[in-house]
Design a protein around this motif. Sequence first.
Motif, PDB file in Angstrom:
ATOM      1  N   LEU A 479       1.004 -27.787 -24.561  1.00  0.00           N
ATOM      2  CA  LEU A 479       1.331 -27.528 -23.153  1.00  0.00           C
ATOM      3  C   LEU A 479       2.837 -27.421 -22.926  1.00  0.00           C
ATOM      4  CD1 LEU A 479      -1.189 -30.023 -21.483  1.00  0.00           C
ATOM      5  CD2 LEU A 479      -1.500 -27.575 -21.876  1.00  0.00           C
ATOM      6  N   SER A 480       3.553 -26.877 -23.894  1.00  0.00           N
ATOM      7  CA  SER A 480       5.015 -26.892 -23.854  1.00  0.00           C
ATOM      8  C   SER A 480       5.593 -26.164 -22.650  1.00  0.00           C
ATOM      9  CB  SER A 480       5.580 -26.276 -25.146  1.00  0.00           C
ATOM     10  OG  SER A 480       5.081 -26.932 -26.275  1.00  0.00           O
ATOM     11  N   ASP A 481       4.942 -25.084 -22.211  1.00  0.00           N
ATOM     12  CA  ASP A 481       5.483 -24.282 -21.106  1.00  0.00           C
ATOM     13  C   ASP A 481       5.066 -24.790 -19.728  1.00  0.00           C
ATOM     14  OD1 ASP A 481       7.196 -22.254 -22.091  1.00  0.00           O
ATOM     15  OD2 ASP A 481       5.470 -21.233 -22.956  1.00  0.00           O
ATOM     16  N   GLU A 482       4.137 -25.738 -19.670  1.00  0.00           N
ATOM     17  CA  GLU A 482       3.611 -26.162 -18.375  1.00  0.00           C
ATOM     18  C   GLU A 482       4.649 -26.841 -17.465  1.00  0.00           C
ATOM     19  OE1 GLU A 482       0.879 -25.313 -17.110  1.00  0.00           O
ATOM     20  OE2 GLU A 482      -0.440 -24.746 -18.747  1.00  0.00           O
ATOM     21  N   PRO A 483       5.582 -27.641 -17.986  1.00  0.00           N
ATOM     22  CA  PRO A 483       6.585 -28.208 -17.076  1.00  0.00           C
ATOM     23  C   PRO A 483       7.359 -27.140 -16.311  1.00  0.00           C
ATOM     24  CG  PRO A 483       6.614 -29.395 -19.146  1.00  0.00           C
ATOM     25  CD  PRO A 483       5.718 -28.206 -19.347  1.00  0.00           C
ATOM     26  N   GLY A 484       7.679 -26.034 -16.984  1.00  0.00           N
ATOM     27  CA  GLY A 484       8.381 -24.948 -16.302  1.00  0.00           C
ATOM     28  C   GLY A 484       7.546 -24.326 -15.196  1.00  0.00           C
ATOM     29  N   VAL A 485       6.248 -24.175 -15.436  1.00  0.00           N
ATOM     30  CA  VAL A 485       5.347 -23.632 -14.415  1.00  0.00           C
ATOM     31  C   VAL A 485       5.291 -24.567 -13.209  1.00  0.00           C
ATOM     32  CG1 VAL A 485       2.966 -22.987 -13.911  1.00  0.00           C
ATOM     33  CG2 VAL A 485       3.964 -22.386 -16.116  1.00  0.00           C
ATOM     34  N   LEU A 486       5.186 -25.854 -13.468  1.00  0.00           N
ATOM     35  CA  LEU A 486       5.134 -26.828 -12.381  1.00  0.00           C
ATOM     36  C   LEU A 486       6.460 -26.897 -11.626  1.00  0.00           C
ATOM     37  CD1 LEU A 486       3.151 -29.620 -14.246  1.00  0.00           C
ATOM     38  CD2 LEU A 486       2.323 -28.240 -12.340  1.00  0.00           C
ATOM     39  N   ASP A 487       7.570 -26.776 -12.357  1.00  0.00           N
ATOM     40  CA  ASP A 487       8.882 -26.743 -11.692  1.00  0.00           C
ATOM     41  C   ASP A 487       8.971 -25.542 -10.751  1.00  0.00           C
ATOM     42  OD1 ASP A 487       9.700 -29.009 -13.024  1.00  0.00           O
ATOM     43  OD2 ASP A 487      10.846 -27.937 -14.552  1.00  0.00           O
ATOM     44  N   ALA A 488       8.432 -24.395 -11.205  1.00  0.00           N
ATOM     45  CA  ALA A 488       8.514 -23.172 -10.401  1.00  0.00           C
ATOM     46  C   ALA A 488       7.705 -23.293  -9.114  1.00  0.00           C
ATOM     47  CB  ALA A 488       8.029 -21.975 -11.219  1.00  0.00           C
ATOM     48  N   ILE A 489       6.481 -23.818  -9.201  1.00  0.00           N
ATOM     49  CA  ILE A 489       5.685 -23.931  -7.977  1.00  0.00           C
ATOM     50  C   ILE A 489       6.263 -24.995  -7.053  1.00  0.00           C
ATOM     51  CG2 ILE A 489       4.001 -25.565  -8.938  1.00  0.00           C
ATOM     52  CD1 ILE A 489       1.880 -24.233  -7.221  1.00  0.00           C
ATOM     53  N   THR A 490       6.857 -26.028  -7.622  1.00  0.00           N
ATOM     54  CA  THR A 490       7.512 -27.040  -6.786  1.00  0.00           C
ATOM     55  C   THR A 490       8.673 -26.429  -6.023  1.00  0.00           C
ATOM     56  OG1 THR A 490       6.879 -28.780  -8.350  1.00  0.00           O
ATOM     57  CG2 THR A 490       8.636 -29.295  -6.800  1.00  0.00           C
ATOM     58  N   ALA A 491       9.458 -25.584  -6.701  1.00  0.00           N
ATOM     59  CA  ALA A 491      10.600 -24.941  -6.038  1.00  0.00           C
ATOM     60  C   ALA A 491      10.133 -23.955  -4.963  1.00  0.00           C
ATOM     61  CB  ALA A 491      11.463 -24.225  -7.075  1.00  0.00           C
ATOM     62  N   ARG A 492       9.064 -23.211  -5.233  1.00  0.00           N
ATOM     63  CA  ARG A 492       8.598 -22.193  -4.291  1.00  0.00           C
ATOM     64  C   ARG A 492       7.937 -22.795  -3.056  1.00  0.00           C
ATOM     65  NH1 ARG A 492       6.134 -17.326  -8.140  1.00  0.00           N
ATOM     66  NH2 ARG A 492       8.130 -16.741  -9.064  1.00  0.00           N
ATOM     67  N   THR A 493       7.424 -24.004  -3.182  1.00  0.00           N
ATOM     68  CA  THR A 493       6.793 -24.648  -2.023  1.00  0.00           C
ATOM     69  C   THR A 493       7.723 -25.648  -1.338  1.00  0.00           C
ATOM     70  OG1 THR A 493       5.776 -26.305  -3.484  1.00  0.00           O
ATOM     71  CG2 THR A 493       4.453 -24.374  -2.924  1.00  0.00           C
ATOM     72  N   ALA A 494       8.967 -25.730  -1.804  1.00  0.00           N
ATOM     73  CA  ALA A 494       9.945 -26.622  -1.190  1.00  0.00           C
ATOM     74  C   ALA A 494      10.362 -26.091   0.180  1.00  0.00           C
ATOM     75  CB  ALA A 494      11.159 -26.782  -2.097  1.00  0.00           C
ATOM     76  N   ARG A 495      11.169 -26.868   0.890  1.00  0.00           N
ATOM     77  CA  ARG A 495      11.514 -26.555   2.279  1.00  0.00           C
ATOM     78  C   ARG A 495      12.113 -25.158   2.433  1.00  0.00           C
ATOM     79  NH1 ARG A 495      14.938 -31.005   5.307  1.00  0.00           N
ATOM     80  NH2 ARG A 495      12.940 -32.058   4.914  1.00  0.00           N
ATOM     81  N   ASN A 496      12.949 -24.733   1.511  1.00  0.00           N
ATOM     82  CA  ASN A 496      13.589 -23.422   1.616  1.00  0.00           C
ATOM     83  C   ASN A 496      12.943 -22.370   0.708  1.00  0.00           C
ATOM     84  OD1 ASN A 496      15.543 -24.398   3.448  1.00  0.00           O
ATOM     85  ND2 ASN A 496      16.736 -25.262   1.752  1.00  0.00           N
ATOM     86  N   GLY A 497      11.800 -22.673   0.128  1.00  0.00           N
ATOM     87  CA  GLY A 497      11.143 -21.739  -0.774  1.00  0.00           C
ATOM     88  C   GLY A 497      10.298 -20.718  -0.037  1.00  0.00           C
ATOM     89  N   PRO A 498       9.862 -19.669  -0.746  1.00  0.00           N
ATOM     90  CA  PRO A 498       9.066 -18.611  -0.108  1.00  0.00           C
ATOM     91  C   PRO A 498       7.699 -19.080   0.368  1.00  0.00           C
ATOM     92  CG  PRO A 498       9.144 -18.308  -2.487  1.00  0.00           C
ATOM     93  CD  PRO A 498      10.125 -19.392  -2.173  1.00  0.00           C
ATOM     94  N   ALA A 499       7.190 -20.196  -0.178  1.00  0.00           N
ATOM     95  CA  ALA A 499       5.884 -20.726   0.241  1.00  0.00           C
ATOM     96  C   ALA A 499       6.045 -22.076   0.921  1.00  0.00           C
ATOM     97  CB  ALA A 499       4.951 -20.837  -0.954  1.00  0.00           C
ATOM     98  N   ALA A 500       7.171 -22.271   1.604  1.00  0.00           N
ATOM     99  CA  ALA A 500       7.405 -23.529   2.311  1.00  0.00           C
ATOM    100  C   ALA A 500       6.298 -23.763   3.338  1.00  0.00           C
ATOM    101  CB  ALA A 500       8.767 -23.487   3.006  1.00  0.00           C
ATOM    102  N   GLY A 501       5.866 -24.989   3.449  1.00  0.00           N
ATOM    103  CA  GLY A 501       4.837 -25.325   4.426  1.00  0.00           C
ATOM    104  C   GLY A 501       3.418 -25.182   3.927  1.00  0.00           C
ATOM    105  N   MET A 502       3.222 -24.725   2.683  1.00  0.00           N
ATOM    106  CA  MET A 502       1.860 -24.594   2.158  1.00  0.00           C
ATOM    107  C   MET A 502       1.180 -25.962   2.127  1.00  0.00           C
ATOM    108  SD  MET A 502       0.471 -23.162  -1.515  1.00  0.00           S
ATOM    109  CE  MET A 502       0.366 -21.444  -1.016  1.00  0.00           C
ATOM    110  N   THR A 503      -0.058 -25.992   2.604  1.00  0.00           N
ATOM    111  CA  THR A 503      -0.824 -27.227   2.621  1.00  0.00           C
ATOM    112  C   THR A 503      -1.680 -27.350   1.366  1.00  0.00           C
ATOM    113  OG1 THR A 503      -2.737 -26.255   3.722  1.00  0.00           O
ATOM    114  CG2 THR A 503      -0.952 -27.115   5.133  1.00  0.00           C
ATOM    115  N   LEU A 504      -2.172 -28.551   1.152  1.00  0.00           N
ATOM    116  CA  LEU A 504      -3.079 -28.777   0.034  1.00  0.00           C
ATOM    117  C   LEU A 504      -4.344 -27.942   0.199  1.00  0.00           C
ATOM    118  CD1 LEU A 504      -3.444 -30.465  -2.549  1.00  0.00           C
ATOM    119  CD2 LEU A 504      -4.607 -32.186  -1.152  1.00  0.00           C
ATOM    120  N   GLY A 505      -4.805 -27.784   1.442  1.00  0.00           N
ATOM    121  CA  GLY A 505      -5.980 -26.959   1.703  1.00  0.00           C
ATOM    122  C   GLY A 505      -5.763 -25.515   1.317  1.00  0.00           C
ATOM    123  N   GLN A 506      -4.592 -24.980   1.635  1.00  0.00           N
ATOM    124  CA  GLN A 506      -4.288 -23.594   1.259  1.00  0.00           C
ATOM    125  C   GLN A 506      -4.214 -23.455  -0.250  1.00  0.00           C
ATOM    126  OE1 GLN A 506      -0.715 -23.292   3.604  1.00  0.00           O
ATOM    127  NE2 GLN A 506      -1.713 -22.015   5.136  1.00  0.00           N
TER     128      GLN A 506
END
Length: 595
Positions: A479-506
Amino acid sequence: MFDYQLYQRAANDMRRNEGQWDAYNATGHCVVLAGPGSGKTKTLTIKLARILAEDVEAPRGVACITYNNECAKELEERLQALGVEPGGRIFIGTVHSFSLTQILLPYAKTARLRLPDAFRVATKQEQRFALQDAYRSVIRGPEDPQRWRMKMDAHRRSILNRNSKEWRTANPQLSALVEAYETQLRRAGLIDFDDMPLLAVKALRENEWLQRALLAKYPVLAVDEYQDLGRALHRMVMGLCFSAGMRLLAVGDVDQSIYGFTGARPELLQQLSERNDVETIHLRLNYRCGSRIVTASSYALGEDRDYSAPKGAHEGLIFFHPQHGPCEQQADHLFRTILPEAKARMPDLTLGDVGILYQKAAIGDAIAEAAQEHGYPVIRTDSNALYPRSSRVIRWLESCAVWSCGGWQTGTPRFSRLLNEGLRVFADAVGPPECKLAFQRGLMQFLWETRDSALSVNTWIRDIRLALVDDLICRCRTLSDEPGVLDAITARTARNGPAAGMTLGQFSGHGEGNDRINLSTLHSAKGREWELVVMFAMDYGVIPWRNVAPKQVLESRRLFYVGFTRAKKELHLMYSADEPSPFVTEVEQRLAQAR
């Protein structure tokens, strides 16, 4: 293990389709050539259930190789509906996963593969560094080493025997680059994804006892989407099934082979289907598409395959939309005019019933921007998506989110399924019984405390990483590449990211605000279906590309055909009025002549 009532009901339903019933009753090597919408996955699933119930005695089982993790997940879900739990007697996974978990990890040392004892899968960055060093020692030019990656990988996949004359003479420079690259990886204790099937083939070829060991565990080998899996898998099948004695069940469609750039060889399935010792069965009824769409699909392919819709099927509609102006203008017309008119014809149509397909992610950007301007939410399946669908950890987290967003009440998914799926994903880290128990307790506690679809998915992902996931990934070799994938989705769903405000339901796909239009590349649309499909920017120079070889034009045509056959009720073709794809022009002309 089985709910026999479910299993028998599903089996009896196949009697109404001659091809499906023949496949169900086949007893020897069998190839099922299955056209679009023909019930391929249903046939494969029920056949696997029968093999496990009636043909193979425990503890022996079945290995089922699929093209990607999405295919594996769908098969697992369908088998679970018949009471067949993944794991145990059935392996379901990609050819890479099969090679790694069934051959390399248990047998690398005794098969004399000269791999380090604690080898792991290289990250993308580690692969780039290895190629860079190999390029400097072999090529020594000013060019970017990464531009050689595709050529190098194609060369590795095309010549499987490194001791052959072909390996030494076909392209000595590329052979030297491959060997230098792999040497760099081994020095660091690494393998890459292409290494997995290549090393597995080598191990099987050089160790007859290994073939017998796999036969003892899995007397039946099933392969889904055979046309997409390439030379290494074909060589495994030839050895395991036609030399060692495994029974083969292969399912696929030459006409839907669209991954030539990853080494797919559709002619291998064709050759297999023509063997005298193989029973070949054709599934010709298309249950997905309206009858008019089924008829027109042969025009899209350019060849008649004698497919038909079942009696009583709806007709289906096909619309042609020649357009002027850039993609942005065409996308505006799509959301301003075409979709509202379709909604008026189909009042029950939801946004999730709509699929918009295109050739490359840059076109998807223009569509996504226009959708936003018109107030349409979207979900993307391309390289600019929120996260890659290939991520095993993300797919597991999605299932966990579904449980927290109401699945704990409905039993869909069951917690036991989440647990078993997690144990497979993190198998390296949770092997001992005490580790499995700790994992079970930690997972249950976290999910029980986060049963709220309105939670911020950014916070939820960060918390589950801290509580469980990051530690497990660190202890997993695969699973060597998975931390990078998780970092990317964390950044994209952060306050200033393109998916800011995404809920767990979405995120889960089952909560509020998930009625979204599907944006997908044509390649990623394979295996999916929608009530209404828009094939966007079907222009010459896009499909097919300009100035390409006839073989590439043929694959582009198959790609066009795959997109065409995703539509159930309405298919809309949007294209440049000045330079339409010749595939579109042919379909329109032949439909006009048939009136």
